[in-house]
Design a protein around this motif. Structure first.
Motif, short mmCIF file in Angstrom:
data_model
loop_
_atom_site.label_atom_id
_atom_site.label_comp_id
_atom_site.label_asym_id
_atom_site.label_seq_id
_atom_site.Cartn_x
_atom_site.Cartn_y
_atom_site.Cartn_z
N PHE A 185 0.85 -1.20 0.00
CA PHE A 185 0.00 0.00 0.00
C PHE A 185 0.88 1.25 0.00
O PHE A 185 1.72 1.44 0.89
CB PHE A 185 -0.92 -0.01 1.23
CG PHE A 185 -1.90 1.12 1.29
CD1 PHE A 185 -2.96 1.18 0.39
CD2 PHE A 185 -1.77 2.14 2.22
CE1 PHE A 185 -3.88 2.22 0.44
CE2 PHE A 185 -2.69 3.17 2.29
CZ PHE A 185 -3.74 3.22 1.39
N LEU A 186 0.72 2.08 -1.00
CA LEU A 186 1.43 3.36 -1.14
C LEU A 186 2.94 3.23 -0.93
O LEU A 186 3.57 4.00 -0.20
CB LEU A 186 0.85 4.39 -0.18
CG LEU A 186 -0.60 4.81 -0.45
CD1 LEU A 186 -1.08 5.82 0.60
CD2 LEU A 186 -0.75 5.38 -1.84
N GLY A 187 3.52 2.22 -1.58
CA GLY A 187 4.97 2.07 -1.58
C GLY A 187 5.54 1.21 -0.48
O GLY A 187 6.76 0.99 -0.43
N THR A 188 4.71 0.71 0.43
CA THR A 188 5.19 -0.15 1.52
C THR A 188 4.57 -1.54 1.37
O THR A 188 3.38 -1.67 1.09
CB THR A 188 4.82 0.44 2.89
OG1 THR A 188 5.41 1.73 3.02
CG2 THR A 188 5.32 -0.45 4.01
N THR A 189 5.40 -2.58 1.57
CA THR A 189 4.94 -3.97 1.42
C THR A 189 5.17 -4.74 2.70
O THR A 189 6.24 -4.65 3.31
CB THR A 189 5.67 -4.67 0.26
OG1 THR A 189 5.41 -3.96 -0.95
CG2 THR A 189 5.21 -6.11 0.11
N TYR A 190 4.16 -5.48 3.13
CA TYR A 190 4.26 -6.42 4.26
C TYR A 190 3.86 -7.80 3.76
O TYR A 190 2.93 -7.94 2.96
CB TYR A 190 3.34 -6.02 5.41
CG TYR A 190 3.79 -4.81 6.19
CD1 TYR A 190 4.99 -4.84 6.91
CD2 TYR A 190 3.02 -3.66 6.22
CE1 TYR A 190 5.40 -3.73 7.63
CE2 TYR A 190 3.42 -2.55 6.94
CZ TYR A 190 4.62 -2.59 7.64
OH TYR A 190 5.02 -1.49 8.34
N THR A 191 4.55 -8.84 4.28
CA THR A 191 4.19 -10.22 4.00
C THR A 191 3.79 -10.86 5.32
O THR A 191 4.63 -11.42 6.06
CB THR A 191 5.36 -10.99 3.36
OG1 THR A 191 5.79 -10.29 2.19
CG2 THR A 191 4.96 -12.41 2.97
N PRO A 192 2.52 -10.77 5.69
CA PRO A 192 2.11 -11.25 7.00
C PRO A 192 2.03 -12.77 7.12
O PRO A 192 2.19 -13.33 8.22
CB PRO A 192 0.72 -10.63 7.17
CG PRO A 192 0.22 -10.47 5.78
CD PRO A 192 1.41 -10.16 4.95
N LEU A 193 1.83 -13.47 5.97
CA LEU A 193 1.69 -14.92 6.00
C LEU A 193 2.44 -15.54 4.83
O LEU A 193 2.25 -15.16 3.67
CB LEU A 193 0.21 -15.33 5.93
CG LEU A 193 -0.69 -14.93 7.10
CD1 LEU A 193 -2.14 -15.28 6.80
CD2 LEU A 193 -0.23 -15.58 8.40
N GLY A 194 3.25 -16.57 5.15
CA GLY A 194 3.90 -17.39 4.13
C GLY A 194 4.96 -16.66 3.31
O GLY A 194 5.49 -15.65 3.79
N PRO A 195 5.17 -17.21 2.09
CA PRO A 195 4.48 -18.39 1.51
C PRO A 195 4.95 -19.71 2.14
O PRO A 195 5.90 -19.73 2.90
CB PRO A 195 4.84 -18.30 0.04
CG PRO A 195 6.17 -17.57 0.03
CD PRO A 195 6.15 -16.61 1.18
N GLY A 196 4.29 -20.80 1.75
CA GLY A 196 4.65 -22.13 2.25
C GLY A 196 3.87 -22.56 3.46
O GLY A 196 4.21 -23.59 4.07
#
Length: 278
Positions: A185-196
Motif C-alpha cells: 500500500f502506497l509504496g510499503t509492502t508487508y508479507t504477514p503470512l507465508g508463503p509455504g
C-alpha cells in the motif's frame, strides 16, 4: 662790515632755514586725507564676499527635500488560504504597485509569480501540488515612479492529507497445498503470512502501514494483494489482485470488510482507514 650788519645777516639765515623745515613738515602731512578716503573702499568689499555665500543654504534644503520624496512604499504580505494543491497569498500596499510573489525553499527567492495589477491590493494562487515542504515567500511591489517596497517573509506549506491503513484482521483459507500472501500500500509492502504455510487456515497478527501523504485530489488507492499457492508436484503460482480503497473525509475513519479469492485460496480482511489533514 660793521658788527651790527653781520648779526643781521645771521638772523636772516636762521629764519630762512626754519621756514624750509616747516614747509617740509607740511608736505609730509599732506597725504593723510588720501589714506582716510581709501578706508570706505575696504568696507564695501566685505558685503560682496557675503553675497557669494548666500546660495549655500538653498542647496542644502533642496537635497533634504529630494531625500524625503524617494522614501519606500509600505507592502504587507498575508496568507489568505491553504489548499491541498497550493497557497493563496495576498498583499496590501500603501499605493498602487506592480507586485510579484517571490518564493523558494529555505528563503524567499528563486521563483516569482506576478499578481494582477497594478493595484494597492491583490491575491494570487501559488500551485504546489507536488511538494509537501514548507516554503518562504515575500511580496515585492514597484510603483510607476520606480520606488519599491518589500514585505516581510512568510513561511507556510500547502494542506496535506495523510492516510493510515490498519489491517485489523487477516485470515487465509488454504484448502490444499501451501499458500501465503503479501500486501502492498502506497509504496510499503508487508508479507504477514507465508508463503509455504499449510491450511486449512492461517491468521495474521494485526499490523498497520505507515502514515503516507496523499497527492492533491486523490480519492483512493489500491491495496495490492499478492497470493502465493502451490500444490505439489506443480510449481508455485502467484497472482496480484488490486483491491480498491476509497478514502474517507479528512478527520474521519472508516472500516472495510472484504473477501478476495484468487488461484484457489481466499483472504478475509478487516481494514481501518484514517485520514487526517494539516
Amino acid at each position: 662790515m660793521s658788527r651790527r650788519a653781520l648779526i643781521t645777516l645771521v638772523v636772516l639765515a636762521v629764519l630762512a632755514t626754519a621756514g624750509g623745515v616747516a614747509g617740509g613738515l607740511l608736505l609730509a602731512r599732506a597725504p593723510e586725507p588720501a589714506t582716510a578716503a581709501a578706508a570706505p573702499t575696504t568696507a564695501t568689499t566685505a558685503p560682496a564676499t557675503t553675497d557669494t555665500l548666500e546660495p549655500a543654504p538653498s542647496s542644502s534644503t533642496t537635497a533634504s527635500s529630494a531625500s524625503t520624496t524617494t522614501s519606500g512604499i509600505s507592502v504587507q504580505a498575508r496568507l489568505v488560504r491553504r489548499l491541498e494543491d497550493g497557497l493563496v497569498v495576498g498583499y496590501d500596499a500603501s499605493q498602487p504597485v506592480t507586485a510579484v510573489l517571490a518564493w523558494g525553499f529555505g528563503g524567499p527567492s528563486g521563483n516569482e509569480v506576478p499578481f494582477p495589477g497594478p493595484s494597492a491590493q491583490g491575491s494570487v494562487k501559488l500551485t504546489l501540488a507536488k511538494t509537501t515542504r514548507t516554503i518562504s515567500m515575500r511580496v515585492i511591489g514597484r510603483a510607476a515612479d520606480g520606488r519599491e517596497g518589500v514585505s516581510g517573509t512568510l513561511t507556510a506549506r500547502r494542506l496535506v492529507r495523510r492516510v493510515v491503513l490498519e489491517v485489523r484482521s487477516l485470515q487465509l483459507d488454504i484448502p490444499n497445498g501451501t499458500a501465503g500472501i503479501a500486501t502492498g500500500f502506497l509504496g510499503t509492502t508487508y508479507t504477514p503470512l507465508g508463503p509455504g504455510l499449510r491450511g486449512p487456515t492461517a491468521t495474521s497478527e494485526p499490523y498497520a502501514f505507515p502514515s503516507a501523504a496523499l497527492a492533491a485530489g486523490t480519492t483512493g488507492s489500491p491495496l495490492a494483494l499478492r497470493f502465493f499457492h502451490q500444490v505439489q508436484p506443480n510449481p508455485q503460482r502467484t497472482r496480484v489482485v488490486n483491491l480498491a480503497v476509497t478514502y474517507p473525509n479528512p478527520g474521519t475513519s472508516t472500516i472495510l470488510t472484504r473477501d478476495v479469492t484468487a488461484i484457489g485460496i481466499t483472504v478475509h480482511l478487516r481494514l481501518r482507514l484514517t485520514v487526517t489533514r494539516s
